[in-house]
Design a protein around this motif. Sequence first.
Motif, short mmCIF file in Angstrom:
data_model
loop_
_atom_site.label_atom_id
_atom_site.label_comp_id
_atom_site.label_asym_id
_atom_site.label_seq_id
_atom_site.Cartn_x
_atom_site.Cartn_y
_atom_site.Cartn_z
N MET A 115 2.53 40.56 30.39
CA MET A 115 2.22 39.57 29.36
C MET A 115 1.76 40.32 28.11
N LEU A 116 2.57 40.25 27.05
CA LEU A 116 2.23 40.89 25.78
C LEU A 116 1.57 39.85 24.88
N CYS A 117 0.38 40.16 24.40
CA CYS A 117 -0.36 39.21 23.56
C CYS A 117 -0.91 39.93 22.33
N GLY A 118 -1.07 39.18 21.25
CA GLY A 118 -1.66 39.78 20.06
C GLY A 118 -1.40 38.93 18.84
N VAL A 119 -1.46 39.60 17.68
CA VAL A 119 -1.21 38.95 16.39
C VAL A 119 -0.28 39.87 15.60
N GLY A 120 0.72 39.29 14.96
CA GLY A 120 1.65 40.06 14.16
C GLY A 120 1.80 39.48 12.78
N LEU A 121 2.39 40.27 11.89
CA LEU A 121 2.70 39.82 10.54
C LEU A 121 4.22 39.68 10.40
N ARG A 122 4.64 38.53 9.90
CA ARG A 122 6.05 38.27 9.63
C ARG A 122 6.16 37.79 8.19
N ALA A 123 6.81 38.58 7.35
CA ALA A 123 6.91 38.26 5.92
C ALA A 123 5.53 38.01 5.32
N GLY A 124 4.57 38.80 5.76
CA GLY A 124 3.22 38.71 5.23
C GLY A 124 2.36 37.64 5.83
N GLN A 125 2.91 36.82 6.73
CA GLN A 125 2.15 35.73 7.33
C GLN A 125 1.78 36.07 8.77
N PRO A 126 0.51 35.85 9.14
CA PRO A 126 0.10 36.16 10.52
C PRO A 126 0.55 35.10 11.51
N VAL A 127 0.96 35.56 12.69
CA VAL A 127 1.36 34.70 13.79
C VAL A 127 0.80 35.29 15.08
N ALA A 128 0.11 34.49 15.86
CA ALA A 128 -0.35 34.95 17.18
C ALA A 128 0.79 34.78 18.17
N TYR A 129 0.81 35.66 19.18
CA TYR A 129 1.91 35.58 20.14
C TYR A 129 1.42 35.83 21.57
N ALA A 130 2.14 35.22 22.50
CA ALA A 130 1.96 35.48 23.93
C ALA A 130 3.35 35.50 24.52
N ALA A 131 3.74 36.62 25.15
CA ALA A 131 5.13 36.81 25.55
C ALA A 131 5.21 37.35 26.97
N GLN A 132 5.91 36.63 27.82
CA GLN A 132 6.15 37.09 29.19
C GLN A 132 7.30 38.09 29.21
N CYS A 133 7.23 39.06 30.10
CA CYS A 133 8.17 40.18 30.11
C CYS A 133 9.14 40.18 31.27
N GLY A 134 9.29 39.04 31.95
CA GLY A 134 10.28 38.95 33.01
C GLY A 134 9.75 39.16 34.41
N THR A 135 8.46 39.42 34.54
CA THR A 135 7.86 39.62 35.85
C THR A 135 7.04 38.39 36.24
N THR A 178 5.23 31.62 21.51
CA THR A 178 5.27 32.04 22.91
C THR A 178 6.71 32.33 23.30
N LEU A 179 6.89 33.41 24.03
CA LEU A 179 8.19 33.77 24.59
C LEU A 179 8.09 33.64 26.10
N ILE A 180 8.98 32.86 26.68
CA ILE A 180 8.90 32.52 28.10
C ILE A 180 9.97 33.29 28.87
N ASP A 181 9.53 34.04 29.85
CA ASP A 181 10.45 34.81 30.68
C ASP A 181 9.72 35.25 31.95
N THR A 182 9.78 34.44 32.97
CA THR A 182 9.13 34.77 34.25
C THR A 182 9.83 34.03 35.38
N PRO A 183 10.00 34.68 36.52
CA PRO A 183 10.49 33.94 37.68
C PRO A 183 9.46 32.94 38.20
N GLY A 184 8.22 33.07 37.73
CA GLY A 184 7.14 32.17 38.12
C GLY A 184 5.82 32.90 38.16
N ALA A 185 4.79 32.18 38.42
CA ALA A 185 3.47 32.78 38.55
C ALA A 185 3.40 33.60 39.83
#
Length: 443
Positions: A282-302, A328-335
């Motif tokens: 699970m990748l989490c954090g805050v990024g900048l896109r075109a100067g605007q902040p966006v928080a993210y939570a992204a599953q990595c397939g596990t 949020t990016l969703i990619d998991t076979p499940g919990a």
Amino acid sequence: MPARDAIAAVTDAFTEHRPPGAPETGDGPLGWDGYGASRERAAARTGEAESVVYGTGRVGGLDCVLVAFEFGFLGGSLGRRSGDRLEAAYTLAAERRLPLVSLVATGGSRMQEGMIALIQLQRVAGASARLRAAGLPQIAVLRDPATGGGWATLGAGADVVLALPGAQIGFAGSRVRPAAADPFAYTAEGQSAAGQVDAVVAPDELGRTLGRWLAALTVTGPARPAPVPDALSATGLPETGWDAVERARAAGRPRAGAYLDAYFDDRLELRGDRCGGVDPGMLCGVGLRAGQPVAYAAQCGTATLPAGYRTAARVIRLADRLGLPVLTLIDTPGAANDAEAERTGAGAAIAEVFGAVASARVPVTSLVIGEGGSGGALALAAPGNTHVTADSYFSVIAPELAAAILKRGPQDVRATAGQLRLRPQDLVELGVARSVVGAAPGP
């Protein structure tokens, strides 16, 4: 490093503010014999009147309030006058609508002031809570050492926790912890491994890293929905449900890291659940896109661990408080569903994410980029604003497990996948997803 040197190392400019109240006199509130003389020696040695220096400054061109501990002044310990300064710093940040950056180096509460010193932690906690309620970020930098109440308030209570390499960090200082305790657990690296520290940062990178974090947490207007990421694979829509499953499970399919790298100009990680757990899936954090902040939570397939869900919930709640849109990016076979996951609170952790998404006042954008396995995937999905790629699927449960529950044999798995209507185009037709992103012409 003295407090003023620590400030100078990360700031473009700094203006000190003077604390309210009269300086401590005599032997203090307990009448501790020799305490006054100890303070005088500390002042002569460091040039400071107390263990805390605070004021306004610029880091990476952005304004903030800075607090720095002078460890040379009685071990950077907290007493009632340092409590005055800390509370004043939080108040200054709230009044000026500025982030608070703390450069922490303390051994804890001051023995010579007894309970008067200890209750300063309540003052700091109260001031921190008020700043949090005002929607302003707090960043802590843990220097060496960061122990006792300073760690348990300014340090661990911050939104973003950075640490210098090798710094001693822990609620128990070196003189009071169990003799058999693992020393690694009390280091910056050990705390990072346990999900208590977001990043260990080299001293020569600290100023730049703080500037990046201040830029990522600076909100200039109402939160607008994060744009839906472009699909990173060009493929037609799958013909059958089982085709959709196989595409989503393909080893070469683009994963979350690639999507985040393509989406953000700069991104910073928020690591760990603050309960002793880290989920590398699970990748989490805050990024900048075109100067605007966006928080993210992204599953990595596990299979997502409880720590991953708790980290995602932590980030979504932070974004909601600061007014940042969420992706949020969703990619998991499940919990994860093994015994360890159950022992560490899988159900409660998933509920945290459902609750964080449901109660968010900021817009949440979701994209399914691979497998969407059951409630472990749905927890991260934004109601009404979930999109899917052509090489993804979303299902109430994996087809194999659905067949098992229905007492069907392995030969029936493919047919079951079709009955589940889990293809991207099915999800749009069912109203579960708003769009299929980037589908190439095809069947």
